[in-house]
Design an enzyme around this catalytic site. Structure first.
Site, PDB file in Angstrom:
ATOM      1  N   SER A   7       0.846  -1.200   0.000  1.00 10.15           N
ATOM      2  CA  SER A   7       0.000   0.000   0.000  1.00 10.15           C
ATOM      3  C   SER A   7       0.874   1.240   0.000  1.00 10.15           C
ATOM      4  CB  SER A   7      -0.889   0.008   1.242  1.00 10.15           C
ATOM      5  OG  SER A   7      -1.466   1.291   1.400  1.00 10.15           O
ATOM      6  N   TYR A  55      -2.535  -0.435  10.049  1.00 13.84           N
ATOM      7  CA  TYR A  55      -2.562  -0.921   8.662  1.00 13.84           C
ATOM      8  C   TYR A  55      -1.279  -0.518   7.926  1.00 13.84           C
ATOM      9  CZ  TYR A  55      -3.913  -1.152   3.751  1.00 13.84           C
ATOM     10  OH  TYR A  55      -3.948  -1.406   2.398  1.00 13.84           O
TER      11      TYR A  55
HETATM   12  P1  NAD Z   1     -10.967  -5.588   0.887  1.00 11.64           P
HETATM   13  O1  NAD Z   1     -10.831  -5.362   2.348  1.00 11.64           O
HETATM   14  O2  NAD Z   1     -12.278  -5.281   0.236  1.00 11.64           O
HETATM   15  O3  NAD Z   1     -10.589  -7.087   0.511  1.00 11.64           O
HETATM   16  C1  NAD Z   1      -9.700  -7.860   1.266  1.00 11.64           C
HETATM   17  C2  NAD Z   1     -10.089  -9.306   1.136  1.00 11.64           C
HETATM   18  O4  NAD Z   1      -9.242 -10.068   2.025  1.00 11.64           O
HETATM   19  C3  NAD Z   1     -11.547  -9.583   1.563  1.00 11.64           C
HETATM   20  O5  NAD Z   1     -12.214 -10.312   0.548  1.00 11.64           O
HETATM   21  C4  NAD Z   1     -11.412 -10.380   2.853  1.00 11.64           C
HETATM   22  O6  NAD Z   1     -12.424 -11.344   3.042  1.00 11.64           O
HETATM   23  C5  NAD Z   1     -10.050 -11.035   2.662  1.00 11.64           C
HETATM   24  N1  NAD Z   1      -9.460 -11.444   3.946  1.00 11.64           N
HETATM   25  C6  NAD Z   1      -9.483 -10.770   5.141  1.00 11.64           C
HETATM   26  N2  NAD Z   1      -8.890 -11.499   6.086  1.00 11.64           N
HETATM   27  C7  NAD Z   1      -8.455 -12.654   5.488  1.00 11.64           C
HETATM   28  C8  NAD Z   1      -7.772 -13.808   5.953  1.00 11.64           C
HETATM   29  N3  NAD Z   1      -7.396 -13.962   7.246  1.00 11.64           N
HETATM   30  N4  NAD Z   1      -7.488 -14.793   5.058  1.00 11.64           N
HETATM   31  C9  NAD Z   1      -7.880 -14.682   3.756  1.00 11.64           C
HETATM   32  N5  NAD Z   1      -8.541 -13.632   3.269  1.00 11.64           N
HETATM   33  C10 NAD Z   1      -8.831 -12.614   4.129  1.00 11.64           C
HETATM   34  O7  NAD Z   1      -9.810  -4.738   0.205  1.00 11.64           O
HETATM   35  P2  NAD Z   1      -9.612  -4.185  -1.288  1.00 11.64           P
HETATM   36  O8  NAD Z   1      -9.965  -2.745  -1.306  1.00 11.64           O
HETATM   37  O9  NAD Z   1     -10.212  -5.124  -2.287  1.00 11.64           O
HETATM   38  O10 NAD Z   1      -8.031  -4.280  -1.320  1.00 11.64           O
HETATM   39  C11 NAD Z   1      -7.333  -5.434  -1.800  1.00 11.64           C
HETATM   40  C12 NAD Z   1      -5.862  -5.342  -1.423  1.00 11.64           C
HETATM   41  O11 NAD Z   1      -5.320  -4.089  -1.844  1.00 11.64           O
HETATM   42  C13 NAD Z   1      -5.608  -5.419   0.083  1.00 11.64           C
HETATM   43  O12 NAD Z   1      -4.368  -6.057   0.316  1.00 11.64           O
HETATM   44  C14 NAD Z   1      -5.510  -3.957   0.488  1.00 11.64           C
HETATM   45  O13 NAD Z   1      -4.794  -3.798   1.681  1.00 11.64           O
HETATM   46  C15 NAD Z   1      -4.763  -3.409  -0.716  1.00 11.64           C
HETATM   47  N6  NAD Z   1      -4.934  -1.975  -0.913  1.00 11.64           N
HETATM   48  C16 NAD Z   1      -6.158  -1.458  -1.129  1.00 11.64           C
HETATM   49  C17 NAD Z   1      -6.281  -0.095  -1.342  1.00 11.64           C
HETATM   50  C18 NAD Z   1      -7.631   0.531  -1.591  1.00 11.64           C
HETATM   51  O14 NAD Z   1      -7.705   1.765  -1.505  1.00 11.64           O
HETATM   52  N7  NAD Z   1      -8.683  -0.230  -1.895  1.00 11.64           N
HETATM   53  C19 NAD Z   1      -5.146   0.731  -1.325  1.00 11.64           C
HETATM   54  C20 NAD Z   1      -3.904   0.160  -1.090  1.00 11.64           C
HETATM   55  C21 NAD Z   1      -3.792  -1.199  -0.901  1.00 11.64           C
END
Ligand code: NAD
Length: 251
Positions: free
Chosen positions: A143, A156
């Site tokens: 991130s 986070y």
């Molecule tokens: P999200 O929170 O919607 O999705 C995360 C997924 O991980 C969910 O489907 C959840 O069920 C799953 N998860 C949670 N705990 C788990 C576990 N113990 N084992 C297996 N799966 C598990 O997030 P997103 O917005 O789709 O983001 C996806 C990735 O991108 C993540 O790694 C997030 O940190 C990263 N990210 C997102 C953003 C953003 O702005 N959306 C920005 C930077 C990084």
């Protein structure tokens, strides 16, 4: 012919959000995909098979070594191997941002356990299979928060800093085994979860304003970089973290 033809990819946290689109993008490029999450993966798998791709779904908690053992076994026996690993699972979109002094030890530990230790656990589980196959590709989803430390997300941000650190360490340790380990650092991305969490509303405007490309970032903006890092196009690139954020962070 797709860029991932003949490969098997495994992705964590892909029931929905960014992970489900990444799973589909890899399948569209010809990979057989094992779609995993703690949530039900049926609709993510359906989206792939409806488009003519090959995918299986599986419940996998990245903090469970038993689940991870079963995940590797399924990739090997049902999909023919494990060439590409995408570490996407994370606790993110459900977080209610709050000052660090209001974050309990339990919440801090939970975020670190899933987001950082989960990557360590996955890597430990998959590496013997990749080594046996003569190599592989790992893409960790980090991130951009690591670079600018936004208020309200200290736990986070620390966990994603650990992901970037693990990317570098694992790349060094696995270089001679022909396994490339890289990370993507997305900016604030309008995934379904982010859209649904009003805790991110106040970050949206300032984030867009500080980008070189001044618009909201969509999950689709990540797919080109994912495919680059998952394919042979990046064979001499390892230990790197690519910022995909519209030019907010210049490192
Ligand atoms: P999200 O929170 O919607 O999705 C995360 C997924 O991980 C969910 O489907 C959840 O069920 C799953 N998860 C949670 N705990 C788990 C576990 N113990 N084992 C297996 N799966 C598990 O997030 P997103 O917005 O789709 O983001 C996806 C990735 O991108 C993540 O790694 C997030 O940190 C990263 N990210 C997102 C953003 C953003 O702005 N959306 C920005 C930077 C990084």
């Amino acid at each position: 012919m797709g860029r991932l033809e003949g490969k098997t990819a495994v992705i964590t946290g892909a029931a929905q959000g960014i992970g489900s689109l990444m799973a589909k993008a890899m399948a569209d490029e010809g990979a057989k995909v094992l779609v995993t999450d703690v949530q039900d993966t049926a609709s993510a798998v359906q989206a792939i098979t409806d488009a003519g791709g090959t995918a299986l779904g599986m419940k996998v908690d990245v903090t469970s070594n038993d689940d991870l053992k079963a995940m590797v076994e399924t990739a090997r026996t049902e999909l023919g191997g494990l060439d590409i690993m995408v570490n996407n699972a994370s606790i993110f979109a459900t977080i209610k941002p709050r000052p660090f002094f209001e974050i309990s030890d339990d919440e801090f530990d939970l975020i670190m356990r899933v987001n950082a230790r989960g990557v360590h656990q996955v890597m430990r589980a998959i590496v013997p299979t990749m080594i046996k196959a003569g190599g592989g590709k790992v893409v960790n989803i980090a991130s951009g928060t690591f670079y600018y430390g936004p208020p309200g997300l200290s736990h986070y941000t620390a966990s994603k800093g650990a992901v970037i650190a693990l990317t570098r360490c694992h790349a060094r340790e696995l270089g001679d085994m022909n396994i490339q380990v890289n990370a993507i650092a997305p900016g604030l991305t309008e995934s379904a979860g982010v859209r649904a969490n009003d805790g991110f509303d106040m970050a949206r405007g300032p984030t867009v304003a500080t980008r070189s490309i001044k618009r909201e970032m969509l999950p689709e903006d990540l797919l080109g970089t994912l495919l680059y890092l998952a394919s042979s196009d990046s064979n001499f690139v390892t230990g790197q973290t690519l910022n995909v954020d519209g030019g907010k962070v210049n490192i």
